[in-house]
Every structure is written in C-alpha cells, then in structure tokens.
Design a protein around this motif. Structure first.
Motif, PDB file in Angstrom:
ATOM      1  N   GLU A  26       0.867  -1.093   0.110  1.00 34.11           N
ATOM      2  CA  GLU A  26       0.079   0.000   0.109  1.00 34.11           C
ATOM      3  C   GLU A  26       0.954   1.212   0.057  1.00 34.11           C
ATOM      4  OE1 GLU A  26      -3.537   0.382  -0.417  1.00 34.11           O
ATOM      5  OE2 GLU A  26      -3.154  -1.521  -1.007  1.00 34.11           O
ATOM      6  N   ASP A  27       1.884   1.179   0.756  1.00 34.84           N
ATOM      7  CA  ASP A  27       2.773   2.312   0.879  1.00 34.84           C
ATOM      8  C   ASP A  27       3.448   2.853  -0.408  1.00 34.84           C
ATOM      9  OD1 ASP A  27       2.311   2.646   3.423  1.00 34.84           O
ATOM     10  OD2 ASP A  27       4.255   1.573   4.273  1.00 34.84           O
ATOM     11  N   ARG A  29       1.890   2.435  -3.172  1.00 30.68           N
ATOM     12  CA  ARG A  29       1.011   2.960  -4.458  1.00 30.68           C
ATOM     13  C   ARG A  29       0.813   4.284  -4.071  1.00 30.68           C
ATOM     14  NH1 ARG A  29      -4.655   0.232  -3.446  1.00 30.68           N
ATOM     15  NH2 ARG A  29      -4.848   0.578  -5.694  1.00 30.68           N
ATOM     16  N   PRO A  30       0.153   5.100  -5.176  1.00 30.07           N
ATOM     17  CA  PRO A  30       0.167   6.570  -5.085  1.00 30.07           C
ATOM     18  C   PRO A  30      -1.097   6.794  -4.014  1.00 30.07           C
ATOM     19  CG  PRO A  30       0.038   5.805  -7.433  1.00 30.07           C
ATOM     20  CD  PRO A  30       0.129   4.503  -6.722  1.00 30.07           C
ATOM     21  N   PRO A  31      -1.106   7.869  -3.189  1.00 29.41           N
ATOM     22  CA  PRO A  31      -2.309   7.910  -2.353  1.00 29.41           C
ATOM     23  C   PRO A  31      -3.735   8.203  -2.876  1.00 29.41           C
ATOM     24  CG  PRO A  31      -0.537   9.444  -1.985  1.00 29.41           C
ATOM     25  CD  PRO A  31       0.064   8.679  -2.940  1.00 29.41           C
ATOM     26  N   THR A  32      -3.480   8.586  -4.356  1.00 26.73           N
ATOM     27  CA  THR A  32      -4.650   8.870  -5.072  1.00 26.73           C
ATOM     28  C   THR A  32      -5.334   7.577  -5.491  1.00 26.73           C
ATOM     29  OG1 THR A  32      -3.374   9.218  -7.021  1.00 26.73           O
ATOM     30  CG2 THR A  32      -4.281  11.411  -5.724  1.00 26.73           C
ATOM     31  N   SER A  33      -4.447   6.298  -5.303  1.00 32.46           N
ATOM     32  CA  SER A  33      -5.275   5.258  -5.726  1.00 32.46           C
ATOM     33  C   SER A  33      -5.643   4.224  -4.614  1.00 32.46           C
ATOM     34  CB  SER A  33      -3.930   4.383  -6.160  1.00 32.46           C
ATOM     35  OG  SER A  33      -3.397   5.196  -7.543  1.00 32.46           O
ATOM     36  N   ARG A  34      -5.327   4.629  -3.445  1.00 36.31           N
ATOM     37  CA  ARG A  34      -5.549   3.686  -2.271  1.00 36.31           C
ATOM     38  C   ARG A  34      -7.051   3.221  -1.975  1.00 36.31           C
ATOM     39  NH1 ARG A  34      -0.432   5.904   1.421  1.00 36.31           N
ATOM     40  NH2 ARG A  34       1.085   5.390  -0.351  1.00 36.31           N
ATOM     41  N   ASP A  35      -8.176   3.995  -2.580  1.00 38.13           N
ATOM     42  CA  ASP A  35      -9.399   3.785  -2.302  1.00 38.13           C
ATOM     43  C   ASP A  35      -9.782   2.573  -3.301  1.00 38.13           C
ATOM     44  OD1 ASP A  35      -9.749   5.426  -0.060  1.00 38.13           O
ATOM     45  OD2 ASP A  35     -10.637   7.063  -1.433  1.00 38.13           O
TER      46      ASP A  35
END
Length: 264
Positions: A26-27, A29-35
């Motif tokens: 998860e770390d 991944r782009p923050p904008t993708s984590r949903d």
C-alpha cells in the motif's frame, strides 16, 4: 519457552509478516489510488516507445484496420493514451481531418518531447500533446468519441483507478478501444477475459471483440454501462485461469457468454 508457545509465536510472526507485506504494498501505491483495489496480477514493465517498426505496422495495415474497426471518421475527437512516439496519433490526425481533434497522452517525459517535436515537424495542427499520471489519464470530461489504448493497458499499474477516472471523458455514445496481445500480463499482454472483467467492474460493457492478424493481437471495444461504482465498492478480478464471471473467448476469436454479447 512453554509448551505450545512456539506454534503461537510462528503463527503470530506469519501474521505480522503478512500485514507488513500488505502495508508495504500500500505504501508503494500513489495516495490517490488507495481507495481502489490493487490488480491481483503482474504488471508489465514499460516497453520501448521507439517507432522503428512503423513501416512494418503499415505494411500489414495495422492502424488502418483498427481505425476502420472503430469507425473513425472526419470531425471526431479522439484520445490516444500511451501515445509513445505517435504511430497512432499521426494516423488518427489524418483520419479525423482539420475539423477533428486528437489528444495524445503519455506519462514518459522523453516520449512526450519527441512526440511534440514530431507534431510540430509534421504540422499536425489538430493534435494536442499532454501528460497523464499512472492512475489518471487526466482527460477533460464529456470530450471524446473514442479513446484508444493500444498495446499499453498491461503497463498500467493502477488499472481500476485509471479507467474509473477515464470514464467521464467519454461523450454520449463514446467508446474505448483496447488493442493488446493474449498472453500473461508480465509478458506485455493481457488475458482478454481479465481485460473484460476489469472494465466490467468499473462500469463498462464489452460491445465488440475480434482477433485480427493485421494487428498481431486482439481488438476490444467498450462502452459505458450503468452507474460508475464508488472506488471502495469495486471488486477486484481474480487471477487468470479462474472464473471471471464474464465472457469466454472461443478458438476463432469470438467473445461470447454474459448477456449474449458477441464480437465479430
């Protein structure tokens, strides 16, 4: 150490390692993708953007075949995602004519510079070059009759986020064209059934699928279907070889199954 403590310790350690692995994934991944769900499949490394094979591709009428299949006509507005050196961009520009528009997008700065120089050199006044992101094509809403994704879908690291954000860019009746190769995703291709599944989960419907020797792979065409789901409601597709609850590709290249959809 007490009897029974070792199994408990090993179980706890395994759980800890599993959580750590998930946290690390998860770390990265782009923050904008984590949903959005992660793709439970390999992702190909970015391939070469060189266009030394353009003559070979023209000799087998690749672009002409794909544009004919997609019914590209004068005056259309199209997007070429992952445009690279512009093989499709320049041919789409000619096909849509002076009244049409082509948006050429990529995430590679070097490729964009070379494509920009080519657009200027060939005086393609109906072409606009822009940069996208790994999880967002960054396209204007309600703008495109067709969106092309040619031999690049398997390189998208966040496919659910990417095509979810791409969906509003289609005009009413607009369609997405994917050209790719039927082979494992870590070998610069993607299983067609997995492709169908990923698009279906984000709110698209397959309207045509066909294999053609001219394109050295397959052609898939999608349209918007139903409501766009909330990112956290998207169910990820299973690994290749399992049941996608989607379409099956027959030996002759016809997609058939759910809803009676067929390609030609």
């Amino acid at each position: 150490m007490k009897r029974g403590s070792l199994p408990k310790l090993l179980t706890g350690l395994a759980a800890c390692l599993a959580v750590t692995a998930c946290d690390t994934a998860e770390d990265n991944r782009p923050p904008t993708s984590r949903d959005f769900p992660r793709p439970y499949r390999p992702v190909s490394e970015t391939g070469s953007n060189a266009f030394s094979t353009e003559q070979i591709r023209d000799d087998r009428r690749e672009a002409q075949t794909v544009m004919d299949q997609a019914a590209i006509t004068e005056g259309m507005t199209v997007a070429d995602i992952g445009a690279g050196e512009g093989y499709y961009t320049v041919r789409l520009a000619e096909r849509v004519g002076a009244e049409g528009r082509v948006l050429a997008q990529d995430i590679d700065d070097g490729a964009l510079r070379r494509l920009g120089s080519r657009v200027e050199r060939e005086r393609l006044d109906n072409v606009f070059v822009t940069k996208g992101d790994v999880d967002d094509p960054d396209l204007p809403e309600n703008s495109f009759d067709r969106i092309f994704m040619v031999h690049m879908y398997h390189e998208i690291t966040e496919p659910y986020a990417f095509i979810w954000r791409m969906r509003p860019a289609l005009r009413e009746g607009g369609q997405v064209i994917v050209v790719d190769v039927d082979r494992p995703a870590d070998q610069h291709g993607i299983d067609p059934n997995l492709l169908f599944c990923e698009f279906e989960r984000v709110g698209y419907r397959l309207v045509e699928f066909v294999r053609k020797p001219q394109i050295a792979g397959y052609y898939a065409q999608f349209e918007v279907a139903g409501e766009r789901p909330e990112p956290r409601d998207i169910e990820p597709c299973v690994q290749p070889g399992e049941d996608y609850n989607e379409l099956t590709v027959t030996d002759d290249g016809i997609a058939e199954g759910a809803n009676g959809i067929q390609g030609s």
